[in-house]
Design a protein around this motif. Structure first.
Motif, PDB file in Angstrom:
ATOM      1  N   TRP A  22       0.860  -1.213  -0.028  1.00 20.08           N
ATOM      2  CA  TRP A  22       0.100   0.161   0.035  1.00 20.08           C
ATOM      3  C   TRP A  22       0.855   1.265  -0.118  1.00 20.08           C
ATOM      4  O   TRP A  22       1.658   1.578   0.754  1.00 20.08           O
ATOM      5  N   CYS A  23       0.617   2.108  -0.968  1.00 21.70           N
ATOM      6  CA  CYS A  23       1.502   3.307  -1.272  1.00 21.70           C
ATOM      7  C   CYS A  23       0.537   4.344  -1.616  1.00 21.70           C
ATOM      8  O   CYS A  23       0.078   4.135  -2.805  1.00 21.70           O
ATOM      9  N   LYS A  28       0.453  -1.373  -4.948  1.00 21.37           N
ATOM     10  CA  LYS A  28       1.307  -1.423  -5.845  1.00 21.37           C
ATOM     11  C   LYS A  28       1.917  -2.797  -6.034  1.00 21.37           C
ATOM     12  O   LYS A  28       2.041  -3.410  -4.733  1.00 21.37           O
ATOM     13  N   GLU A  29       2.326  -3.367  -7.310  1.00 19.37           N
ATOM     14  CA  GLU A  29       2.784  -4.697  -7.154  1.00 19.37           C
ATOM     15  C   GLU A  29       4.515  -4.833  -6.964  1.00 19.37           C
ATOM     16  O   GLU A  29       5.041  -3.654  -7.172  1.00 19.37           O
ATOM     17  N   THR A  30       4.906  -5.639  -6.057  1.00 28.02           N
ATOM     18  CA  THR A  30       6.086  -5.919  -5.904  1.00 28.02           C
ATOM     19  C   THR A  30       6.895  -6.670  -6.895  1.00 28.02           C
ATOM     20  O   THR A  30       6.237  -7.298  -7.760  1.00 28.02           O
TER      21      THR A  30
END
Length: 99
Positions: A22-23, A28-30
């Motif tokens: 969460w950003c 967002k995918e790591t």
């Protein structure tokens, strides 16, 4: 990495489940994830596999992409064959012979 290893990477497998964070109010995918097919805790230490996986299967979206690429190539080939046939027909009409 060679092309075969890249094509059969974990991220392109239908069993790959990416991890997210969460950003700024967005997910967002790591660069990491895990395999839904393997159910052994010790296996996760090995993920992703260096030499590919015997359980690898193409993801559904990749199948669609591959089918589209093939269809595009076939369409282009058909256009080229039509152009060649048209050229040969014109030559036949102009000279009365092909060669």
């Amino acid at each position: 990495m060679n092309d075969t290893t890249d094509e059969k990477s974990c991220k392109k497998c239908k069993y790959f489940i990416p991890h997210y964070y969460w950003c700024n109010c967005k997910l967002k995918e790591t660069a990491f994830g895990h395999c839904a097919k393997h159910r052994y805790k010790n296996f996760y230490r090995l993920f992703p596999l260096k030499n590919g996986c015997p359980l690898w299967e193409i993801g559904e979206t990749l199948k669609e992409e591959e089918i589209k690429k093939i269809a595009d190539v076939l369409t282009e080939m058909a256009e080229r064959v039509d152009n060649i046939a048209s050229y040969l027909e014109k030559e036949k009409l102009n000279d009365g012979e092909l060669f």
